[in-house]
Design an enzyme around this catalytic site. Sequence first.
Site, mmCIF file in Angstrom:
data_model
loop_
_atom_site.group_PDB
_atom_site.id
_atom_site.type_symbol
_atom_site.label_atom_id
_atom_site.label_comp_id
_atom_site.label_asym_id
_atom_site.label_seq_id
_atom_site.Cartn_x
_atom_site.Cartn_y
_atom_site.Cartn_z
ATOM 1 N N GLU A 13 9.290 -0.395 -3.718
ATOM 2 C CA GLU A 13 10.153 -0.185 -2.554
ATOM 3 C C GLU A 13 11.641 -0.398 -2.857
ATOM 4 O OE1 GLU A 13 8.506 -2.363 0.751
ATOM 5 O OE2 GLU A 13 6.678 -1.152 0.727
ATOM 6 N N GLU B 212 0.671 1.604 -0.910
ATOM 7 C CA GLU B 212 0.534 0.594 0.146
ATOM 8 C C GLU B 212 0.267 1.350 1.416
ATOM 9 O OE1 GLU B 212 3.503 -2.393 0.689
ATOM 10 O OE2 GLU B 212 3.704 -2.790 -1.455
#
Length: 301
Positions: A156, A301
Amino acid sequence: MQTIKVVKIPKAKHHKHWNYCIGAGRAHEGLYANWQEQLKFIVNECGFKYIRFHGIFHDDMFVYKEINGQGTYNWYYVDELYDRLLEIGIRPFVELAFCPSDLASGTQTQFWWKANVTPPKDYKKWADLVKFTVKHWIERYGIEEVRKWYFEVWNEPNLKAFWSGTKSQYFDLYRITAETIKSVDVSLKVGGPATSNFVPDDRFDGEVEDISKHKTFETDIDKHEWKGVWIKEFLSFCKNNSVPVDFISTHPYPTDFAFDEGNKELKGYTRDVNATIKDLLWLNRVLKELDMENLEIHLTE
């Protein structure tokens, strides 16, 4: 007597996408006996094939240390963890993050266990860390085994909480990491950008997030077009600069409404039940548009 016509439906391969990869916390937790027991149970019950977690290069795994300015390596704890994973029957989906303290350019951290989220201070030393680690895995587990793994660069990086640098700095990190991995063996699978989330505005179009561009909603949030973060830019960067990429990874959280600073009443709103399907269709359109349909898509995710 009523006649019932039986229609034979052609057989088709059924892909169980839901049990391909499971996420865990951080690498160090995988050294605990109860963690390994629980993982073994769910692998046997659910058939998970890969596992992804943070912190393979975190200080508590003791992989990297500088002595007199020179990098030294210790894979004892990583070996303990990966040996157990393979014995259990699950392979690592390797997230190459975060920065060891001795290699970090700053002190910004995330989580209670203080994952250093700053870019490497020396990209050559980072490349050496990646290269020697991958070579070690090949020596220990064999090239045919490691070719079945996935190597994902960072986690991320569009969020300041997980990457204190810019978009361009991440693209440089990805290029150096991917080229390093391919220099060890061209068949190894590498990808990214592991960004979060899908958004309806251009908050992530610049080098860093601009919260002033968060879209304010007054009615139905699903009437807006949602797009993956950095996906087009990342793939274009790889294509235009001949940077290796085998898969695209991203983190759609359709039940987590994108933060909206303009309308507090929308806190807790979520997208509709078809949000994930829409996001996957968007990803497929982008790959087709860029003539990169051969890439795998992984929602890590």
